[in-house]
Design a protein around this motif. Structure first.
Motif, PDB file in Angstrom:
ATOM      1  N   ILE A 104       0.868  -1.279  -0.046  1.00 27.59           N
ATOM      2  CA  ILE A 104       0.069   0.056   0.069  1.00 27.59           C
ATOM      3  C   ILE A 104       0.817   1.270   0.051  1.00 27.59           C
ATOM      4  N   TYR A 105       1.885   1.165   0.668  1.00 31.44           N
ATOM      5  CA  TYR A 105       2.717   2.442   0.811  1.00 31.44           C
ATOM      6  C   TYR A 105       3.478   2.599  -0.408  1.00 31.44           C
ATOM      7  N   PHE A 106       4.095   1.424  -1.148  1.00 32.18           N
ATOM      8  CA  PHE A 106       4.676   1.796  -2.266  1.00 32.18           C
ATOM      9  C   PHE A 106       3.962   2.254  -3.560  1.00 32.18           C
ATOM     10  N   LEU A 107       2.452   1.654  -3.587  1.00 32.48           N
ATOM     11  CA  LEU A 107       1.561   2.019  -4.373  1.00 32.48           C
ATOM     12  C   LEU A 107       1.197   3.516  -4.124  1.00 32.48           C
ATOM     13  N   SER A 108       0.996   4.106  -2.980  1.00 32.90           N
ATOM     14  CA  SER A 108       0.631   5.404  -2.905  1.00 32.90           C
ATOM     15  C   SER A 108       1.928   6.254  -3.054  1.00 32.90           C
ATOM     16  N   VAL A 109       2.997   6.095  -2.810  1.00 26.95           N
ATOM     17  CA  VAL A 109       4.284   6.758  -3.461  1.00 26.95           C
ATOM     18  C   VAL A 109       4.263   6.900  -4.595  1.00 26.95           C
ATOM     19  N   GLY A 110       3.891   5.908  -5.544  1.00 29.47           N
ATOM     20  CA  GLY A 110       4.028   5.593  -6.904  1.00 29.47           C
ATOM     21  C   GLY A 110       2.669   6.644  -7.404  1.00 29.47           C
ATOM     22  N   VAL A 111       1.739   6.731  -6.919  1.00 28.12           N
ATOM     23  CA  VAL A 111       0.430   7.344  -7.440  1.00 28.12           C
ATOM     24  C   VAL A 111       0.934   8.963  -7.241  1.00 28.12           C
ATOM     25  N   VAL A 112       1.553   9.417  -6.200  1.00 29.76           N
ATOM     26  CA  VAL A 112       1.970  10.525  -5.712  1.00 29.76           C
ATOM     27  C   VAL A 112       3.015  11.241  -7.020  1.00 29.76           C
ATOM     28  N   ILE A 113       3.938  10.058  -7.185  1.00 33.32           N
ATOM     29  CA  ILE A 113       5.129  10.556  -7.938  1.00 33.32           C
ATOM     30  C   ILE A 113       4.567  10.850  -9.421  1.00 33.32           C
ATOM     31  N   THR A 114       3.629   9.641  -9.659  1.00 36.32           N
ATOM     32  CA  THR A 114       3.128   9.853 -11.094  1.00 36.32           C
ATOM     33  C   THR A 114       2.375  11.197 -11.277  1.00 36.32           C
ATOM     34  N   ALA A 115       1.459  11.521 -10.114  1.00 34.66           N
ATOM     35  CA  ALA A 115       0.769  12.748 -10.242  1.00 34.66           C
ATOM     36  C   ALA A 115       1.343  14.000 -10.508  1.00 34.66           C
ATOM     37  N   LEU A 116       2.731  14.023  -9.603  1.00 34.18           N
ATOM     38  CA  LEU A 116       3.681  15.178  -9.533  1.00 34.18           C
ATOM     39  C   LEU A 116       4.298  15.226 -11.118  1.00 34.18           C
ATOM     40  N   ILE A 117       4.815  14.081 -11.599  1.00 31.90           N
ATOM     41  CA  ILE A 117       5.326  14.078 -12.955  1.00 31.90           C
ATOM     42  C   ILE A 117       4.496  14.642 -14.190  1.00 31.90           C
ATOM     43  N   THR A 118       3.167  14.088 -14.090  1.00 34.99           N
ATOM     44  CA  THR A 118       2.030  14.527 -14.989  1.00 34.99           C
ATOM     45  C   THR A 118       1.692  15.924 -14.717  1.00 34.99           C
ATOM     46  N   GLY A 119       1.809  16.451 -13.451  1.00 30.25           N
ATOM     47  CA  GLY A 119       1.387  17.829 -13.281  1.00 30.25           C
ATOM     48  C   GLY A 119       2.667  18.650 -14.048  1.00 30.25           C
ATOM     49  N   PHE A 120       3.678  18.260 -13.988  1.00 31.68           N
ATOM     50  CA  PHE A 120       5.028  19.065 -14.518  1.00 31.68           C
ATOM     51  C   PHE A 120       4.891  19.157 -15.940  1.00 31.68           C
ATOM     52  N   LEU A 121       4.830  17.990 -16.344  1.00 29.94           N
ATOM     53  CA  LEU A 121       4.625  17.706 -17.927  1.00 29.94           C
ATOM     54  C   LEU A 121       3.408  18.570 -18.550  1.00 29.94           C
ATOM     55  N   ALA A 122       2.192  18.533 -17.645  1.00 30.95           N
ATOM     56  CA  ALA A 122       1.301  19.483 -18.281  1.00 30.95           C
ATOM     57  C   ALA A 122       1.606  20.828 -18.164  1.00 30.95           C
ATOM     58  N   LEU A 123       2.047  21.418 -17.029  1.00 31.02           N
ATOM     59  CA  LEU A 123       2.580  22.727 -17.218  1.00 31.02           C
ATOM     60  C   LEU A 123       3.819  23.102 -18.196  1.00 31.02           C
ATOM     61  N   MET A 124       4.660  22.148 -18.312  1.00 30.59           N
ATOM     62  CA  MET A 124       5.675  22.556 -19.293  1.00 30.59           C
ATOM     63  C   MET A 124       5.078  22.372 -20.785  1.00 30.59           C
ATOM     64  N   ASN A 125       4.014  21.648 -21.110  1.00 27.91           N
ATOM     65  CA  ASN A 125       3.585  21.409 -22.393  1.00 27.91           C
ATOM     66  C   ASN A 125       2.292  22.321 -22.730  1.00 27.91           C
ATOM     67  N   GLY A 126       1.910  23.175 -21.534  1.00 31.31           N
ATOM     68  CA  GLY A 126       0.932  24.339 -21.899  1.00 31.31           C
ATOM     69  C   GLY A 126      -0.345  23.380 -21.830  1.00 31.31           C
ATOM     70  N   TRP A 127      -0.828  22.492 -21.204  1.00 28.90           N
ATOM     71  CA  TRP A 127      -1.845  21.603 -21.136  1.00 28.90           C
ATOM     72  C   TRP A 127      -3.039  22.697 -20.320  1.00 28.90           C
ATOM     73  N   PHE A 128      -2.504  23.356 -19.519  1.00 28.84           N
ATOM     74  CA  PHE A 128      -3.507  24.309 -18.576  1.00 28.84           C
ATOM     75  C   PHE A 128      -3.692  25.564 -19.154  1.00 28.84           C
ATOM     76  N   GLY A 129      -3.233  25.850 -20.510  1.00 32.88           N
ATOM     77  CA  GLY A 129      -3.293  27.222 -21.054  1.00 32.88           C
ATOM     78  C   GLY A 129      -2.062  28.309 -20.257  1.00 32.88           C
TER      79      GLY A 129
END
Length: 160
Positions: free
Chosen positions: A125-150
């Motif tokens: 559960i711990y490793f899956l939770s950490v994985g979800v948080v890291i995936t969300a952070l990376i996705t958010g970073f890529l979204a900002l860098m690629n202008g997905w939020f305008g």
């Protein structure tokens, strides 16, 4: 020619246009591959007759950009390694404390984080939770860098 498929296509297109007698800046602009600063510098260099100086300045600029990127990546390598080790150690402690079945003075099983995570299930559960948080952070970073939020987040960052 080496590079990505998009790069090779842009260079081939540029070469054909130059062979047909088009100026370098025009051929570069038609490929839609180069940043606006590069296009402007090459165009100015062609108009002033100092293309060699413009290209030299561009090479210095991009070499500096690569150097800054390498320094940044080297600077975050050790903290990233420490973070990775800490995540593994905490997960290991969760598993080990569940495996030994120890209890505290209050008679409850030992918990590493305080969420009742012990043993193999708790570590999973711990490793899956950490994985979800890291995936969300990376996705958010890529979204900002690629202008997905305008342009809104960039304007907000500039105001800050």
């Amino acid at each position: 020619m080496r590079g990505s498929l998009r790069y090779r296509a842009a260079m081939a297109s540029m070469l054909e246009q130059i062979k047909q007698g088009h100026p370098l800046a025009g051929a570069m602009r038609e490929t839609a591959f180069f940043p606006p600063v590069t296009l402007a510098m090459v165009e100015i260099g062609e108009h002033t007759g100092k293309l060699d100086e413009a290209l030299l300045r561009l090479s210095e600029h991009y070499e500096h950009q690569v150097s800054l990127r390498r320094q940044f990546l080297f600077g975050i390598a050790w903290p990233a390694l420490q973070l990775f080790a800490a995540i593994l150690i905490i997960g290991g402690l969760i598993y080990i404390l569940g495996a030994i079945g120890g209890t505290g003075l209050d008679g409850k099983p030992f918990e590493v984080i305080g969420f009742g995570l012990t043993g193999g299930r708790g570590a999973l559960i711990y490793f899956l939770s950490v994985g979800v948080v890291i995936t969300a952070l990376i996705t958010g970073f890529l979204a900002l860098m690629n202008g997905w939020f305008g342009p809104g987040p960039a304007r907000l960052a500039m105001q800050l």
